[in-house]
Design an enzyme around this catalytic site. Structure first.
Site, PDB file in Angstrom:
ATOM      1  CD1 TRP A   1       6.353   3.501   4.229  1.00 54.63           C
ATOM      2  CD2 TRP A   1       7.507   4.605   2.737  1.00 54.63           C
ATOM      3  NE1 TRP A   1       6.821   4.927   4.700  1.00 54.63           N
ATOM      4  CE2 TRP A   1       7.514   5.468   3.511  1.00 54.63           C
ATOM      5  CE3 TRP A   1       8.154   4.826   1.417  1.00 54.63           C
ATOM      6  CZ2 TRP A   1       8.147   6.593   3.783  1.00 54.63           C
ATOM      7  CZ3 TRP A   1       8.985   6.103   1.432  1.00 54.63           C
ATOM      8  CH2 TRP A   1       8.767   7.028   2.416  1.00 54.63           C
TER       9      TRP A   1
ATOM     10  CG  HIS B   1      -1.362   1.257   1.359  1.00 57.41           C
ATOM     11  ND1 HIS B   1      -2.373   2.096   0.482  1.00 57.41           N
ATOM     12  CD2 HIS B   1      -1.087   2.240   2.581  1.00 57.41           C
ATOM     13  CE1 HIS B   1      -2.822   3.034   1.449  1.00 57.41           C
ATOM     14  NE2 HIS B   1      -1.893   3.120   2.443  1.00 57.41           N
TER      15      HIS B   1
ATOM     16  NE  ARG C   1       4.199   3.588  11.196  1.00 61.46           N
ATOM     17  CZ  ARG C   1       5.165   4.140  10.336  1.00 61.46           C
ATOM     18  NH1 ARG C   1       6.096   4.848  11.000  1.00 61.46           N
ATOM     19  NH2 ARG C   1       5.029   4.271   9.268  1.00 61.46           N
TER      20      ARG C   1
ATOM     21  CE  LYS D   1       5.756  27.907  -0.454  1.00 62.99           C
ATOM     22  NZ  LYS D   1       5.435  27.410  -1.641  1.00 62.99           N
TER      23      LYS D   1
ATOM     24  CB  SER E   1       0.647  29.127  -5.578  1.00 62.56           C
ATOM     25  OG  SER E   1       1.165  28.893  -4.130  1.00 62.56           O
TER      26      SER E   1
ATOM     27  CG  HIS F   1      12.622  14.322  11.618  1.00 62.15           C
ATOM     28  ND1 HIS F   1      12.462  15.767  11.100  1.00 62.15           N
ATOM     29  CD2 HIS F   1      12.146  13.517  10.682  1.00 62.15           C
ATOM     30  CE1 HIS F   1      11.873  15.513   9.781  1.00 62.15           C
ATOM     31  NE2 HIS F   1      11.655  14.355   9.376  1.00 62.15           N
ATOM     32  CG  HIS F   2      12.094  10.323   9.652  1.00 64.02           C
ATOM     33  ND1 HIS F   2      10.683   9.898   9.352  1.00 64.02           N
ATOM     34  CD2 HIS F   2      12.429  11.290   8.800  1.00 64.02           C
ATOM     35  CE1 HIS F   2      10.380  10.925   8.512  1.00 64.02           C
ATOM     36  NE2 HIS F   2      11.256  11.694   8.225  1.00 64.02           N
TER      37      HIS F   2
ATOM     38  CE1 TYR G   1       8.417  19.821   3.507  1.00 63.73           C
ATOM     39  CE2 TYR G   1       9.951  17.906   4.487  1.00 63.73           C
ATOM     40  CZ  TYR G   1       8.962  18.881   4.533  1.00 63.73           C
ATOM     41  OH  TYR G   1       8.640  19.348   5.839  1.00 63.73           O
TER      42      TYR G   1
ATOM     43  CG  HIS H   1      12.638  14.823   5.661  1.00 61.21           C
ATOM     44  ND1 HIS H   1      11.457  14.679   6.481  1.00 61.21           N
ATOM     45  CD2 HIS H   1      12.626  16.203   5.329  1.00 61.21           C
ATOM     46  CE1 HIS H   1      10.923  15.846   6.377  1.00 61.21           C
ATOM     47  NE2 HIS H   1      11.509  16.780   5.593  1.00 61.21           N
TER      48      HIS H   1
ATOM     49  CB  SER I   1      10.272   5.950 -14.095  1.00 61.55           C
ATOM     50  OG  SER I   1       9.507   6.991 -14.330  1.00 61.55           O
ATOM     51  CB  SER I   2      11.743   9.589 -10.423  1.00 59.17           C
ATOM     52  OG  SER I   2      10.870   8.694  -9.768  1.00 59.17           O
TER      53      SER I   2
ATOM     54  CG  ASP J   1       6.193  17.785 -26.729  1.00 57.24           C
ATOM     55  OD1 ASP J   1       6.344  17.239 -25.495  1.00 57.24           O
ATOM     56  OD2 ASP J   1       5.472  17.332 -27.424  1.00 57.24           O
TER      57      ASP J   1
ATOM     58  CB  THR K   1       5.636  25.202   6.291  1.00 59.07           C
ATOM     59  OG1 THR K   1       6.978  24.499   5.952  1.00 59.07           O
ATOM     60  CG2 THR K   1       4.406  24.389   5.772  1.00 59.07           C
TER      61      THR K   1
ATOM     62  CD  GLU L   1       9.735  10.105  -2.547  1.00 59.36           C
ATOM     63  OE1 GLU L   1      10.564  10.353  -3.349  1.00 59.36           O
ATOM     64  OE2 GLU L   1       8.392  10.001  -3.040  1.00 59.36           O
TER      65      GLU L   1
HETATM   66  C1  HEM Z   1       6.062  21.353   9.121  1.00 61.87           C
HETATM   67  C2  HEM Z   1       6.481  20.377   8.856  1.00 61.87           C
HETATM   68  C3  HEM Z   1       6.836  18.829   8.985  1.00 61.87           C
HETATM   69  C4  HEM Z   1       7.472  18.267  10.398  1.00 61.87           C
HETATM   70  C5  HEM Z   1       8.129  19.393  11.302  1.00 61.87           C
HETATM   71  C6  HEM Z   1       7.458  17.050  10.120  1.00 61.87           C
HETATM   72  C7  HEM Z   1       8.065  16.178  11.293  1.00 61.87           C
HETATM   73  C8  HEM Z   1       7.898  14.645  11.225  1.00 61.87           C
HETATM   74  C9  HEM Z   1       8.764  13.927  12.228  1.00 61.87           C
HETATM   75  C10 HEM Z   1       9.354  14.373  13.497  1.00 61.87           C
HETATM   76  C11 HEM Z   1       8.583  12.622  11.723  1.00 61.87           C
HETATM   77  C12 HEM Z   1       9.088  11.375  12.246  1.00 61.87           C
HETATM   78  C13 HEM Z   1       8.033  10.789  13.442  1.00 61.87           C
HETATM   79  C14 HEM Z   1       8.520   9.469  14.135  1.00 61.87           C
HETATM   80  O1  HEM Z   1       8.584   8.596  13.047  1.00 61.87           O
HETATM   81  O2  HEM Z   1       8.419   9.124  15.301  1.00 61.87           O
HETATM   82  C15 HEM Z   1       7.646  12.535  10.406  1.00 61.87           C
HETATM   83  C16 HEM Z   1       7.199  11.458  10.104  1.00 61.87           C
HETATM   84  C17 HEM Z   1       6.789  11.403   8.538  1.00 61.87           C
HETATM   85  N1  HEM Z   1       6.288  12.508   7.734  1.00 61.87           N
HETATM   86 FE1  HEM Z   1       6.587  14.683   8.682  1.00 61.87          FE
HETATM   87  N2  HEM Z   1       6.859  16.294   9.254  1.00 61.87           N
HETATM   88  C18 HEM Z   1       6.544  17.601   8.330  1.00 61.87           C
HETATM   89  C19 HEM Z   1       6.027  17.738   7.141  1.00 61.87           C
HETATM   90  C20 HEM Z   1       5.636  16.434   6.480  1.00 61.87           C
HETATM   91  C21 HEM Z   1       5.193  16.680   5.097  1.00 61.87           C
HETATM   92  C22 HEM Z   1       5.121  17.886   4.144  1.00 61.87           C
HETATM   93  C23 HEM Z   1       5.175  15.395   4.666  1.00 61.87           C
HETATM   94  C24 HEM Z   1       4.644  14.703   3.287  1.00 61.87           C
HETATM   95  C25 HEM Z   1       4.070  15.410   2.412  1.00 61.87           C
HETATM   96  C26 HEM Z   1       5.639  14.502   5.838  1.00 61.87           C
HETATM   97  C27 HEM Z   1       5.709  12.955   5.573  1.00 61.87           C
HETATM   98  C28 HEM Z   1       6.021  12.335   6.725  1.00 61.87           C
HETATM   99  C29 HEM Z   1       5.926  11.066   6.645  1.00 61.87           C
HETATM  100  C30 HEM Z   1       5.529   9.812   5.473  1.00 61.87           C
HETATM  101  C31 HEM Z   1       6.319  10.438   7.727  1.00 61.87           C
HETATM  102  C32 HEM Z   1       6.652   9.017   8.383  1.00 61.87           C
HETATM  103  C33 HEM Z   1       7.329   8.223   7.664  1.00 61.87           C
HETATM  104  C34 HEM Z   1       7.526   6.742   8.211  1.00 61.87           C
HETATM  105  O3  HEM Z   1       7.916   6.261   9.104  1.00 61.87           O
HETATM  106  O4  HEM Z   1       6.729   5.630   7.379  1.00 61.87           O
HETATM  107  N3  HEM Z   1       6.039  15.197   6.877  1.00 61.87           N
HETATM  108  N4  HEM Z   1       7.557  13.784  10.247  1.00 61.87           N
HETATM  109 CU   LIG Z   2      11.200  13.626   7.593  1.00 57.90          CU
END
Ligand code: HEM
Ligand SMILES: [Cu+2]
Length: 533
Positions: free
Chosen positions: A149, A84, A458, A339, A276, A310-311, A265, A261, A177-178, A113, A336, A263
């Site tokens: 994933w 998924h 999770r 914006k 916008s 931070h992950h 963004y 990370h 591809s990307s 084009d 952010t 990714e």
């Molecule tokens: C203000 C902006 C953001 C902050 C401060 C932030 C912070 C964080 C932090 C600290 C984690 C890790 C949490 C943990 O695993 O304990 C996390 C996970 C995640 N964030 Fe964000 N984030 C922000 C914006 C975004 C945006 C814009 C996206 C995507 C469009 C995003 C997608 C994700 C994803 C996919 C994970 C989980 C990854 C995984 O463990 O599978 N975040 N974020």
């Molecule tokens: Cu991140």
């Protein structure tokens, strides 16, 4: 001959030359080098992936409707969560953005084009192979990928099923591809802008995609390296990630998140460009703070390389490193915030109307902000020790990715559908789609915050009794959200087959070169570049 006439003849001859090369039927789509055809292919492919990935989410939510094991084996459950995620990230969100770039970037900058049209064909057509392979691996003995994933070692090396080789190959193809798509976007924007279209006059969608393309080129090779090391660790006796052989499984996480990370963004910056475009159009005002939007996007992209750990707060880093990553992460909320402020300031005292693209854009702003706030909570290092690997994280990233990225893609689809098809969509049906989606997405994801704060982990098929009621609510929200997307399918089919004819500019507040050409946009636009002043 006057210049005007000479231009006209040049145009006519190029047109007939093109006509000769036209393929029909299936060959038109297989061999196409036309940015609009390729954009359409990407969009249809990503929608198909969205439905397949969505079906897997329904399996997950059906199993989690009640505590205990009901419907699926735990190993199959793990395959569902893994595939998924992979499908939604690499098959739905990213190709949808690439499809939008293909359709809109040339039209927005006045180009005939994409710059590299044959490569464009390849960038698309290798994708169906990659995803067929990934999906086929689910039917192999031992099953498909079941390691999340993020494919952390040693789950993806020592303990992974034999389909891991296919998984690695599929990911390599997606990465190629990307990268090809990104190169095409960059070269097109740098070289094919119409006379007068300076960088600071480009629509923000073009800007955000240009920056996204650089992120892609920077980090897709890192992903390729990570999967290659997984491949050799599993099959060829290396031990990059195996402590017994002198390697380090935590190093896997550093490499993965240095890709991962940025990714996330990659999956949100083009959304910023879409919103916008839409907010000014339906507020009938110029975008507030254009240049600050450009700089904010660039700083978000830059900062995205400094926050990967931070992950990994719970992996045992030195305290100084934890603090560094905490503060860098929090810094991202500054651009952010700029914006969000600018979008709201654009709406302020505008003559707003609420057509469906605008509804999705406003929902995007509100719900994405909720996701940003939960991100800030997660960034607080000591607090993250409680939330990490709980449903709070699931709530966070679904707010930014579903009610963020996906809602913006839907906003874009509604905004440009009249340009693509030449028809207006069924406004009433589309409003149903919006309201059902926006209500159900919150029933689905908001209660997950509380599940996470209360400690529900999770990626597990079973849970403690205390979480039963909230999970039932969440699952109902999930089924509602899934069903609502079938309304979208109906709107799309109806709009492709017919409907009220759309003029060149169906939204009266819209601005940009794409609205200067007829709807549907002709197969070849701008044989003579438009002049921008
Ligand atoms: C203000 C902006 C953001 C902050 C401060 C932030 C912070 C964080 C932090 C600290 C984690 C890790 C949490 C943990 O695993 O304990 C996390 C996970 C995640 N964030 Fe964000 N984030 C922000 C914006 C975004 C945006 C814009 C996206 C995507 C469009 C995003 C997608 C994700 C994803 C996919 C994970 C989980 C990854 C995984 O463990 O599978 N975040 N974020
Ligand atoms: Cu991140």
């Amino acid at each position: 001959m006057t210049d005007m006439m000479r231009e006209q003849t040049v145009e006519d001859t190029t047109h007939t030359a093109h006509e000769v090369h036209h393929h029909h039927g299936i060959r038109r789509w297989l061999f196409t080098t036309n940015h609009k055809d390729i954009g359409t292919l990407y969009l249809l492919f990503s929608f198909a992936m969205f439905l397949i990935g969505g079906a897997m989410a329904m399996v997950i939510r059906a199993e989690l409707f009640q505590p205990g094991l009901q419907l699926v084996e735990p190993n199959f459950f793990n395959q569902m969560t893994t595939v998924h995620g992979l499908i939604m990230v690499f098959g739905a969100v990213m190709p949808a953005f690439t499809g939008l770039a293909n359709w809109m970037v040339p039209m927005m900058i006045g180009a005939p084009d994409m710059a590299l049209p044959r490569m464009n064909n390849w960038s698309f057509w290798i994708l169906p192979f990659a995803f067929t392979m990934l999906l086929a691996s689910l039917f192999m003995e031992g099953g498909g990928p079941n390691f999340g994933w993020t494919f952390y070692a040693p789950l993806s090396t020592t303990y992974s099923p034999q389909s891991t080789g296919l998984f690695v190959f599929a990911l390599h193809i997606m990465g190629i591809s990307s990268i090809m798509g990104a190169i095409n976007v960059i070269v097109t924007i740098i070289n094919l802008r119409a006379p007068g279209m300076t960088y600071m006059k480009m629509p923000l969608f073009v800007w955000t995609w240009l920056i996204t393309a650089f992120l892609l080129i920077a980090v897709m090779p890192v992903l390729a390296g990570a999967v290659t090391m997984v491949l050799t660790d599993k099959y060829f006796g290396t031990s990059f990630f195996d402590a017994a052989g002198g390697g380090d499984p935590v190093m896997f996480q550093h490499i993965f998140w240095f890709f991962g990370h940025p990714e996330v963004y990659i999956m949100i910056l083009p959304s910023f460009g879409i919103v916008s475009a839409i907010v000014p159009a339906f507020s009938r005002k110029k975008l507030f703070g254009y240049s600050s939007m450009v700089y904010a996007t660039a700083s978000i992209a830059g900062l995205s390389f400094l926050v990967w750990a931070h992950h990994m707060f719970t992996t045992g880093m030195p305290v100084a490193a934890e603090l560094f990553f905490m503060y860098c992460t929090m810094l991202i909320s500054v651009p952010t915030g700029v914006k969000v402020f600018n979008w709201v300031a654009t709406m302020w005292r505008g003559s707003m109307t609420f057509e469906v693209p605008m509804l999705f854009a406003i929902a995007f702003i509100i719900l994405f902000t909720i996701g940003g706030f939960s991100g800030l909570m997660l960034a607080i290092t000591p607090a993250d020790f409680q939330y990490h690997d709980t449903y709070f994280v699931v709530a966070h990233f679904h707010y930014v990715l579903v009610s963020g990225a996906i809602f913006s893609i839907m906003a874009a689809a509604y905004y440009w559908l009249p340009k693509w098809t030449g028809h207006m969509f069924d406004e009433r049906l589309a409003k149903w789609h919006f309201w059902c989606s926006v209500v159900s997405v919150n029933i689905l994801f908001f209660p997950m915050h509380f599940l996470g704060l209360a400690g529900m982990p999770r990626r597990i098929p079973d849970y403690a009794l205390q979480f039963a009621d909230v999970n039932a609510v969440v699952s109902i929200g999930g089924f509602m959200f899934g069903l609502s997307q079938l309304i979208f399918l109906a709107v799309l089919i109806k709009c492709i087959r017919g409907g009220e004819p759309a003029g060149a500019k169906p939204w009266d507040g819209a601005e940009g070169l794409e609205w200067t050409v007829p709807s549907p946009a002709p197969h070849h636009t701008f044989s003579t570049p438009p002049k921008v002043d």
